[in-house]
Design a protein around this motif. Sequence first.
Motif, mmCIF file in Angstrom:
data_model
loop_
_atom_site.group_PDB
_atom_site.id
_atom_site.type_symbol
_atom_site.label_atom_id
_atom_site.label_comp_id
_atom_site.label_asym_id
_atom_site.label_seq_id
_atom_site.Cartn_x
_atom_site.Cartn_y
_atom_site.Cartn_z
ATOM 1 N N ASN A 146 0.862 -1.183 0.000
ATOM 2 C CA ASN A 146 0.000 0.000 0.000
ATOM 3 C C ASN A 146 0.901 1.237 0.000
ATOM 4 O O ASN A 146 1.671 1.443 0.945
ATOM 5 N N VAL A 147 0.828 2.012 -1.074
ATOM 6 C CA VAL A 147 1.678 3.189 -1.236
ATOM 7 C C VAL A 147 0.858 4.440 -0.956
ATOM 8 O O VAL A 147 -0.177 4.671 -1.592
ATOM 9 N N ILE A 148 1.318 5.243 0.006
ATOM 10 C CA ILE A 148 0.688 6.537 0.330
ATOM 11 C C ILE A 148 1.659 7.616 -0.127
ATOM 12 O O ILE A 148 2.762 7.742 0.421
ATOM 13 N N TYR A 149 1.274 8.389 -1.156
ATOM 14 C CA TYR A 149 2.211 9.377 -1.682
ATOM 15 C C TYR A 149 1.593 10.776 -1.633
ATOM 16 O O TYR A 149 0.375 10.950 -1.605
ATOM 17 N N GLY A 150 2.486 11.759 -1.618
ATOM 18 C CA GLY A 150 2.047 13.154 -1.582
ATOM 19 C C GLY A 150 3.197 14.046 -1.184
ATOM 20 O O GLY A 150 4.282 13.577 -0.797
ATOM 21 N N ASN A 151 2.985 15.347 -1.255
ATOM 22 C CA ASN A 151 4.019 16.304 -0.885
ATOM 23 C C ASN A 151 4.285 16.242 0.614
ATOM 24 O O ASN A 151 3.540 15.622 1.380
ATOM 25 N N ASN A 152 5.339 16.924 1.032
ATOM 26 C CA ASN A 152 5.670 16.968 2.457
ATOM 27 C C ASN A 152 4.582 17.695 3.247
ATOM 28 O O ASN A 152 3.872 18.556 2.718
ATOM 29 N N ALA A 153 4.463 17.336 4.522
ATOM 30 C CA ALA A 153 3.541 17.979 5.458
ATOM 31 C C ALA A 153 2.072 17.780 5.084
ATOM 32 O O ALA A 153 1.223 18.606 5.426
ATOM 33 N N GLN A 154 1.747 16.706 4.406
ATOM 34 C CA GLN A 154 0.353 16.418 4.044
ATOM 35 C C GLN A 154 -0.281 15.352 4.948
ATOM 36 O O GLN A 154 -1.497 15.167 4.915
ATOM 37 N N GLY A 155 0.547 14.627 5.725
ATOM 38 C CA GLY A 155 -0.008 13.655 6.659
ATOM 39 C C GLY A 155 0.467 12.228 6.474
ATOM 40 O O GLY A 155 -0.055 11.319 7.118
#
Length: 386
Positions: free
Chosen positions: A35-44
């Motif tokens: 399970n990959v959770i991706y996103g910019n920094n400081a998003q959770g």
Amino acid sequence: MDTRKDGCSLLIKKLIIRDFRNLEEISLEPGEGVNVIYGNNAQGKTNLVEAIYLLTGQRSFRQTRESDFVRFGQRRAEVFAAFFGEGRDQEVRLTIEGGKRAAALNDLPAAVGELTGRFFAVVFSPAGLSLVRDGPSQRRAFLDEAITEVMPRYQKTMAALSRTLYQRNSLLCDIARRLAPEDGLLEVWDQSFARLSYSIINARCRYLCRLAPYGEEIYRGISGGKERFSMAYQPSIPGDWGSLGEKEGEEVILSALREARREDIKNGYTGLGPHRDDLELLVDGVSARSFGSQGQQRSCALTLKLAECRVIREISGEEPVILLDDVLSELDKTRRDYLLAGLAPGQLFITCCDRTGFSAIRGGITWRIQGGALTGRRRIAGRRGS
């Protein structure tokens, strides 16, 4: 005797997080694999991983206060998971309110510590990669948390030692200021300290006997057989701790405390004991902390965490949930590939800034996280670890 089916994986079937740090409400049904959770920094991303890890009943892997867990402006945070473990479906719920945690297991109230040994998870984080180059306290913490995962009662022994150490140190300060006599009460605390210290040193040495063979094998794989890894317990009180019995061990500790008493009174603290011990990590017989390259130090840190997973599987019969918090970006391709290939085929959560490079993972699911909310669920195809 443990009756769990050997080789099973602990699986989170549903996860709900409410008002935890910046996560207002998240509900997801993760896949059984990656399970990959991706996103910019400081998003959770790290907050989500941290919430899962707290279900183990242990402290956060981040330096934080309990009150920081609750989302700003809210009174209470909650983490719920429906999971498969010990051969059956179960539920665990953790609430944080007023700076305190409370738990429920299968709808029955439980002490937070009771979750330890029931819900297994191992976290890999950038901070964990500094385990080798940091001071002894970090390696002691690794050992103590890893032992607690498979032997929950160890946590109570550690807490008892901490209280005893505090009382002994307070008394040492009083003796130095001539507010208390040197004889009498100090001997009582020494007896208690020796008993608890032996239990902790003995547990650490027994755990290392399980960990070390796995560590040697794993590091050999990471280095392609070019380097040899070993580890050794470094006690502040000399002794053959692998073979000393309880009474003998306690006498060795008492003798050392008596010899160091004048120095302890002068300094106002206890200078010997498990709170001063270290775990030495060696590459080709040389200290990895003092002489290892950055790559070797990171290989040692990965080795310890992967070996920890193996010990959990050996003792519990279950594969722990693996949490990789933005750690892949810190590794070169060789170590990254070995890590992914070396993990058991259980449930895995990976956080990263983008999902590039995960197309080769079979059966994986990706989510994007933004502003504490999950969106864009997608299934990816391919072969894990390639």
